[in-house]
Scaffold this active site. Structure first.
Site, PDB file in Angstrom:
ATOM      1  N   ASP A 176       0.854  -1.187   0.000  1.00  0.00           N
ATOM      2  CA  ASP A 176       0.000   0.000   0.000  1.00  0.00           C
ATOM      3  C   ASP A 176       0.891   1.238   0.000  1.00  0.00           C
ATOM      4  OD1 ASP A 176       0.952   0.052   2.689  1.00  0.00           O
ATOM      5  OD2 ASP A 176      -0.788  -1.124   3.308  1.00  0.00           O
TER       6      ASP A 176
ATOM      7  N   ASP B 224       1.495   5.253   1.345  1.00  0.00           N
ATOM      8  CA  ASP B 224       1.165   6.297   2.311  1.00  0.00           C
ATOM      9  C   ASP B 224       1.789   7.592   1.847  1.00  0.00           C
ATOM     10  OD1 ASP B 224      -0.095   4.726   4.573  1.00  0.00           O
ATOM     11  OD2 ASP B 224       1.771   3.632   4.256  1.00  0.00           O
TER      12      ASP B 224
ATOM     13  N   ASP C  59       8.232   4.230  13.370  1.00  0.00           N
ATOM     14  CA  ASP C  59       8.764   3.136  14.191  1.00  0.00           C
ATOM     15  C   ASP C  59      10.225   2.791  13.910  1.00  0.00           C
ATOM     16  OD1 ASP C  59       7.959   2.192  11.717  1.00  0.00           O
ATOM     17  OD2 ASP C  59       6.697   0.576  12.499  1.00  0.00           O
TER      18      ASP C  59
HETATM   19  P1  ATP Z   1       3.490  -3.069   5.246  1.00  0.00           P
HETATM   20  O1  ATP Z   1       2.538  -2.139   4.555  1.00  0.00           O
HETATM   21  O2  ATP Z   1       4.378  -3.825   4.357  1.00  0.00           O
HETATM   22  O3  ATP Z   1       2.814  -3.916   6.239  1.00  0.00           O
HETATM   23  P2  ATP Z   1       4.411  -0.639   6.431  1.00  0.00           P
HETATM   24  O4  ATP Z   1       5.671  -0.264   7.140  1.00  0.00           O
HETATM   25  O5  ATP Z   1       4.089   0.126   5.194  1.00  0.00           O
HETATM   26  O6  ATP Z   1       4.497  -2.181   6.130  1.00  0.00           O
HETATM   27  P3  ATP Z   1       1.927   0.339   7.409  1.00  0.00           P
HETATM   28  O7  ATP Z   1       1.043  -0.232   8.468  1.00  0.00           O
HETATM   29  O8  ATP Z   1       1.416   0.471   6.031  1.00  0.00           O
HETATM   30  O9  ATP Z   1       3.236  -0.557   7.433  1.00  0.00           O
HETATM   31  O10 ATP Z   1       2.423   1.740   7.957  1.00  0.00           O
HETATM   32  C1  ATP Z   1       2.926   2.765   7.135  1.00  0.00           C
HETATM   33  C2  ATP Z   1       3.988   3.551   7.871  1.00  0.00           C
HETATM   34  O11 ATP Z   1       3.457   4.147   9.061  1.00  0.00           O
HETATM   35  C3  ATP Z   1       5.187   2.735   8.356  1.00  0.00           C
HETATM   36  O12 ATP Z   1       6.125   2.529   7.346  1.00  0.00           O
HETATM   37  C4  ATP Z   1       5.706   3.593   9.487  1.00  0.00           C
HETATM   38  O13 ATP Z   1       6.446   4.680   9.007  1.00  0.00           O
HETATM   39  C5  ATP Z   1       4.428   4.126  10.098  1.00  0.00           C
HETATM   40  N1  ATP Z   1       3.931   3.255  11.170  1.00  0.00           N
HETATM   41  C6  ATP Z   1       3.098   2.198  11.056  1.00  0.00           C
HETATM   42  N2  ATP Z   1       2.845   1.628  12.241  1.00  0.00           N
HETATM   43  C7  ATP Z   1       3.529   2.348  13.140  1.00  0.00           C
HETATM   44  C8  ATP Z   1       3.672   2.278  14.560  1.00  0.00           C
HETATM   45  N3  ATP Z   1       3.054   1.323  15.258  1.00  0.00           N
HETATM   46  N4  ATP Z   1       4.466   3.200  15.162  1.00  0.00           N
HETATM   47  C9  ATP Z   1       5.081   4.176  14.450  1.00  0.00           C
HETATM   48  N5  ATP Z   1       4.988   4.287  13.125  1.00  0.00           N
HETATM   49  C10 ATP Z   1       4.225   3.398  12.470  1.00  0.00           C
HETATM   50 MG    MG Z   2       2.346   0.002   4.116  1.00  0.00          MG
END
Ligand code: ATP
Ligand code: MG
Length: 463
Positions: free
Chosen positions: A74, A76, A158
């Protein structure tokens, strides 16, 4: 006075040092991500915001995945526009979330998540008494809605690898925390002091395990060190959040590696409370390993997967053990099976937070299992016509593969399904032959009710 006291209380876990923030601008020729690799919807949103005078970047997992040559799950976008500004700019958009307000912008069937740069207000932050109201007694952040600068937005994320900002307009990456170097070195490093960051949001421990498995990265020593000790914090999470995170983990395509790692780090208790028990029984461990490997394979092949099926697999050996227990206590096979299913699911509702909406499918898969052993009369035809046949059949194959039931049962059903009407009739066993044959099949006593009981259930469950 109060101010001093509160500062004293919240300074226990104060970071020895805040993360080192130093902006590094990485040009395209170094990182290699070009504008045309970006998903059109994310590109449209970023460009739209920039044209309206805001700053906007692709951020987080998508930048990280593109750098690693993976397809982002996805996209962001992070911006200095407020949720209301974003909402006003894109017709097909809506503001969502309470704990964390953001905007979903839709293009066709796609959705891009747009968040406003957030400031970071950890429990221990200097002079920020407003932050106290935003955390619970364990240091967990309850709200995270204070807007901030882009730099602050990087710091509240994170892991360093998740804090890179990509600007499609000039194809540059802004790196405040050394994430680029960590990606290259395949190092997963928490931003700031790990204990505080896990206390703020215990889900980050699960994310560390999931992302390390997915990205084939090493969790850096200081990032990994507190995980075992802080595992009990997962119990304070709202069950729905824990459940969502667990689904992400189980359907990450790396579930087996994740579960093995969770177990090694002592993180599985709060998640799958019985997993340690199950994994210690040879049959249970084998079954779960096969089920998880099969799920990983299906995800890689982009085949559909169902949470109900997976939960049915994870809990099957618990059900078998309880079923046996109820029968040993004198209960008849079918009521014993239902009692076993209810008992196991009730425990899970409490601890694992499997929502009740999955109960029906889980139970159906379980209750159909004994029926695969009846290859007589009209029974196989009725089973074949059952709307949930496919799931129950796939489940039965896992039981064969794990050695719980004889592999000839799976082979018989494979042939039966693919045979024409005449051949099917010829495959059916006479009642007495079926009985004899089923008696000859090797069931491991430790995990299974005896054959005569299975036969009874087979007949009962058909009615
Ligand atoms: P994936 O989409 O592959 O599961 P992702 O890192 O993109 O991994 P998302 O849940 O889409 O995970 O989150 C997007 C972004 O938001 C992350 O890359 C991170 O920068 C931030 N983020 C997500 N969860 C947290 C958290 N629990 N604490 C701090 N930042 C977060
Ligand atoms: Mg993501």
């Amino acid at each position: 006075m109060i101010r001093k006291f509160l500062r004293h209380i919240f300074s226990r876990d104060k970071p020895a040092s805040d993360p080192i923030v130093k902006l590094d601008i990485i040009p395209r020729k170094k990182h290699g991500i070009t504008r045309n690799q970006i998903n059109p919807c994310a590109l449209k949103v970023t460009t739209g915001l920039q044209q309206a005078g805001y700053s906007a970047f692709i951020v987080g997992g998508a930048v990280r995945d593109l750098m690693l040559g993976l397809k982002p799950k996805d996209y962001d976008v992070a911006t200095n526009a407020t949720p209301e500004d974003v909402r006003a700019l894109f017709r097909r958009s809506r503001i969502i979330g309470r704990r964390f307000r953001l905007v979903h912008v839709m293009c066709g069937s796609e959705t891009v998540e747009v968040s406003t740069f957030r400031g970071h207000s950890p429990a221990g932050s200097d002079d920020d008494l407003t932050a106290i109201k935003d955390t619970d007694k364990h240091g967990r952040l309850l709200r995270d809605n204070i807007f901030g600068s882009q730099e602050e937005d990087a710091v509240r994320r994170d892991f360093t690898i998740n804090a890179l900002f990509y600007n499609p307009a000039n194809e540059e990456i802004l790196d405040f925390l050394g994430g680029y170097k960590d990606i290259k070195a395949k190092t997963l490093r928490v931003i700031g002091e790990p204990i505080i960051r896990y206390r703020e949001d215990p889900v980050r421990m699960l994310r560390a395990v999931r992302l390390a498995a997915k990205l084939d990265m090493q969790i850096e020593a200081a990032t990994a060190a507190p995980i075992g000790d802080l595992a009990p914090l997962l119990e304070n999470l709202p069950p729905a959040r824990l459940f969502d995170e667990m689904l992400k983990l189980l359907f990450s395509g790396h579930a087996l590696a994740c579960v093995v790692d969770l177990r090694a780090r002592g993180l599985h208790h709060g998640l799958l409370p019985m997993l340690d028990v199950i994994l210690e029984q040879p049959l249970g461990e084998r079954f779960i390993t096969i089920a998880l490997r099969d799920t990983d394979k299906r995800i890689k092949q982009e085949k559909p997967v169902s949470p109900g099926f997976l939960f049915a697999s994870l809990l099957w050996h618990e059900v078998l053990a309880a079923w046996k227990r109820y029968q040993a206590a004198g209960e008849r096979p079918l009521p014993a099976l239902f009692q076993a299913m209810d008992e196991i699911l009730a425990t899970q509702h409490k601890k694992l937070a499997i929502p009740r909406r999955y109960d029906a499918v889980i139970k159906e898969i379980w209750v159909m299992q004994p029926r695969f052993e009846a290859q007589v009369g009209r029974k196989p035809f009725r089973l074949l016509a059952h709307p949930r046949f496919r799931a129950a059949y796939d489940f039965m194959l896992l039981r064969c593969e794990s050695g719980e039931i004889d592999h000839t049962i799976g082979e018989w059903w494979d042939k039966f399904q693919n045979a024409d009407a005449e051949k099917r009739e010829s495959m059916l066993l006479k009642d007495s032959a079926s009985r004899k044959r089923s008696r000859g099949r090797s069931h491991r006593k430790s995990a299974n009710p005896d054959k005569a009981n299975l036969k009874n259930v087979t007949q009962d469950t058909e009615n």
